[in-house]
Scaffold this motif. Structure first.
Motif, PDB file in Angstrom:
ATOM      1  N   ALA A 125       2.115  57.506 -18.362  1.00 24.99           N
ATOM      2  CA  ALA A 125       3.407  56.864 -18.148  1.00 24.99           C
ATOM      3  C   ALA A 125       4.370  57.099 -19.309  1.00 24.99           C
ATOM      4  CB  ALA A 125       3.208  55.360 -17.931  1.00 24.99           C
ATOM      5  N   SER A 126       3.849  57.304 -20.509  1.00 26.97           N
ATOM      6  CA  SER A 126       4.711  57.468 -21.681  1.00 26.97           C
ATOM      7  C   SER A 126       4.007  58.354 -22.698  1.00 26.97           C
ATOM      8  CB  SER A 126       5.031  56.115 -22.316  1.00 26.97           C
ATOM      9  OG  SER A 126       3.842  55.531 -22.861  1.00 26.97           O
ATOM     10  N   PHE A 127       4.794  58.868 -23.641  1.00 34.60           N
ATOM     11  CA  PHE A 127       4.226  59.678 -24.714  1.00 34.60           C
ATOM     12  C   PHE A 127       3.299  58.821 -25.570  1.00 34.60           C
ATOM     13  CE2 PHE A 127       4.859  62.337 -28.705  1.00 34.60           C
ATOM     14  CZ  PHE A 127       4.165  63.439 -28.203  1.00 34.60           C
ATOM     15  N   GLY A 179       6.738  61.464 -15.960  1.00 37.10           N
ATOM     16  CA  GLY A 179       6.061  60.837 -17.076  1.00 37.10           C
ATOM     17  C   GLY A 179       5.777  61.865 -18.149  1.00 37.10           C
ATOM     18  N   CYS A 180       4.542  61.914 -18.644  1.00 42.08           N
ATOM     19  CA  CYS A 180       4.145  62.888 -19.662  1.00 42.08           C
ATOM     20  C   CYS A 180       2.925  63.657 -19.181  1.00 42.08           C
ATOM     21  CB  CYS A 180       3.830  62.181 -20.979  1.00 42.08           C
ATOM     22  SG  CYS A 180       5.269  61.489 -21.796  1.00 42.08           S
ATOM     23  N   ASP A 218      -5.532  54.784 -18.579  1.00 41.58           N
ATOM     24  CA  ASP A 218      -4.449  54.765 -17.580  1.00 41.58           C
ATOM     25  C   ASP A 218      -3.855  56.144 -17.318  1.00 41.58           C
ATOM     26  OD1 ASP A 218      -4.650  51.988 -17.201  1.00 41.58           O
ATOM     27  OD2 ASP A 218      -3.372  51.601 -18.932  1.00 41.58           O
ATOM     28  N   GLY A 219      -4.655  57.192 -17.516  1.00 38.69           N
ATOM     29  CA  GLY A 219      -4.223  58.518 -17.119  1.00 38.69           C
ATOM     30  C   GLY A 219      -4.409  58.731 -15.632  1.00 38.69           C
ATOM     31  N   GLU A 220      -3.564  59.580 -15.053  1.00 37.34           N
ATOM     32  CA  GLU A 220      -3.652  59.912 -13.631  1.00 37.34           C
ATOM     33  C   GLU A 220      -4.013  61.387 -13.507  1.00 37.34           C
ATOM     34  OE1 GLU A 220      -0.736  60.495  -9.735  1.00 37.34           O
ATOM     35  OE2 GLU A 220       0.026  59.493 -11.541  1.00 37.34           O
TER      36      GLU A 220
END
Length: 531
Positions: free
Chosen positions: A287-289, A337-338, A366-368
């Motif tokens: 979701a973010s860096f 996202g990143c 929380d990685g996809e």
């Protein structure tokens, strides 16, 4: 084949930017097309060769054949400076005021020694030249003396393989693909794949402390080196009798990263690994860096460590630079996202086992998982970014990269400081930029940040960039980063390197240089300030 004299690599691999990207450059950054293209090679008229007659005679005797001392305009132009964006802009404009007086091509260690002795005797400087890929002024010495480009392309052999010890001894003129091919046919790999892989050489990897894209698994090049043979004006240095030693300071580490200022590397003994049976590269979204950085740190510190581990920030992911071949594609996600690229290499069993455990860690962070397609696109385009830079220059944009590294606790502040320095300085100059970044290399204790900046060129692009580069370098040191992680120091970073190691550190290096190169002929002004 020689590299394109006014750009990067093989001209057949160059491609224009997609219309979607040129439109973005125009609308977002105010980039306008250049009025004219690069100068033609045949139209550049360099100053006449400045070698004294005695030096010319001595150098010809050193290399044993007239063809291995070249003073023609094309040979000298092709050995002028490196491949930074300012280097390319200047050569495209036909500026060759710092062209070498000649190109010398020794064929073995003894001929390198003879060339250096001839240079010392006749007051001629010598700059080692491998693939010509320096982006930090490493091929642009600070000297008023004539200098020669000491091209090592003829030293291009695999000298030995010790399969019991798992080592190989390589000559410095081997380019990355040649080196891998020679090892692969014997069932081995070096595992060193920097972005410059297709053109850079083994000697350059060692001289600049190169780091490859698979460094998470294989390590940096300086970690691979077990022994070196080095030619200096004062004689030969041999290092590396064993994989590790307590016999005083390790002189290998003094030569590694010395960028030709302390000697010319003529042989490198490296550790090698079995050629992997399986390679898998996957894409992951965060979701973010900040979230992605935390996930990479967890893998780097607690394992399992992938072979490839890199993370693009929001801007780089949105533009598609995480997958260079996908830039401008409609396939790019709308809310990206990143993007992280995670790769595994090894035996079938070990690779799949490591991937399974690493997936659990990344999911817990929380990685996809996006799948293998982004990883495959990254692998296919992993060496294409320099070609993209050429296309951006052709379109009238300015595009340059810089990199640094820091301990994990300093990485967030370093990221913000450098990004702000680039953005603010260019915006104040009237050319607001697009600044992108990725974590390119990870370690248990820290990581490297690799920045790409794109803007309009301004009236004088080289002069326009100079205060921006200074501001970024100042920000790197102020935020606790190192001035270079894998590009080296050259002349561009020399003053900041001096600040990083302090006056005593510089005096130590100057003392060593005075011993091995008392005439100061080796790459003057590169890495070490001239006394």
């Amino acid at each position: 084949m020689d590299m394109l004299w006014s750009g990067w690599g093989d001209p057949a691999k160059a491609a224009p930017l997609p219309d979607s990207v040129t439109g973005l450059l125009r609308d977002l950054l105010g980039v306008t097309p250049r009025e004219s293209g690069p100068a033609a090679l045949a139209d550049i008229a360099p100053p006449a060769p400045a070698l004294p007659d005695e030096a010319r005679t001595a150098l010809r005797e050193a290399v044993g054949a007239p063809d291995f001392l070249r003073e023609d305009a094309e040979s000298r132009i092709r050995h002028t400076r490196g491949k930074s964006t300012p280097d390319l802009l200047r050569i495209r404009a036909g500026e060759v005021d710092d062209i070498p007086a000649a190109v010398v091509l020794p064929g073995d260690h003894d001929e390198v020694l003879a060339v250096l002795r001839a240079c010392a005797e006749h007051g001629v400087a010598a700059v080692p030249f491998g693939g010509g890929t320096s982006v930090v002024g490493g091929l642009a010495p600070t000297t008023k003396r004539p200098f020669v480009a000491l091209d090592l392309r003829r030293l291009d052999q695999l000298l030995a393989v010790d399969e019991v010890s798992r080592t190989a001894t390589l000559q410095p003129g081997l380019r990355g693909p040649q080196c891998e091919a020679l090892l692969n046919e014997r069932g081995w790999t070096l595992g060193h794949f920097p972005q410059s892989f297709e053109w850079a050489t083994v000697g350059g990897f060692a001289a600049a402390r190169s780091s490859g894209q698979a460094s998470a698994g294989y390590g940096r090049f300086d970690e691979m080196v077990l022994g070196l043979t080095v030619a200096t004006p004062e004689g030969t240095l041999e290092t590396g009798r064993a994989p590790r030693s307590a016999a005083g300071p390790d002189l290998r580490q003094l030569v590694l990263g010395s960028e030709g200022a302390l000697g010319v590397i003529t042989a490198v003994t490296v550790r090698i690994r079995p050629l992997p049976a399986r390679r898998i590269y996957e894409g992951w979204r965060f979701a973010s860096f900040e979230a992605g950085t935390a996930a990479l740190r967890r893998l780097a510190q607690d394992g399992p460590r992938p072979t490839v581990l890199r993370l693009s920030d929001e801007s780089e992911t949105f533009i598609g630079l995480a997958q260079p071949d996908a830039i401008g594609s409609a396939e790019l996600p709308q809310n990206p996202g990143c993007m992280a690229i995670v790769g595994y290499e090894g035996t079938e069993e070990e690779t799949m086992a490591r991937r399974a455990v690493a997936r659990e860690v990344l999911l817990a962070c929380d990685g996809e998982l996006i799948g293998e397609e982004p990883g495959d696109k990254w692998e296919h385009g992993r060496y294409n970014a320099p070609y993209l830079r050429d296309a951006l220059l052709d379109a009238g944009a300015f595009a340059e990269t810089l990199e640094t590294a820091a301990f994990w606790s300093a990485v967030p502040g370093l990221y913000t400081a450098v990004r702000d320095a680039l953005t603010n300085t260019l915006t104040e100059a009237g050319t607001p930029p697009l600044v992108m970044c990725h974590i390119s290399h990870t370690y248990e204790n820290g990581a490297s940040l690799y920045f790409t900046v794109v803007s309009a060129q301004g009236e004088d692009a080289v002069a326009h960039w100079e205060p921006v580069k200074r501001a970024a370098n100042d920000a790197i040191l102020a935020a606790g980063g190192t001035i270079s992680h894998h590009h080296g120091v050259g002349t561009d970073h020399r003053d900041w390197y001096a600040r990083e190691i302090g006056p005593l550190g510089i005096r130590m290096l100057q003392a060593v240089k005075a011993e091995v190169d008392p005439s100061g002929v080796l790459s003057p002004g590169v890495l070490i300030p001239v006394r």
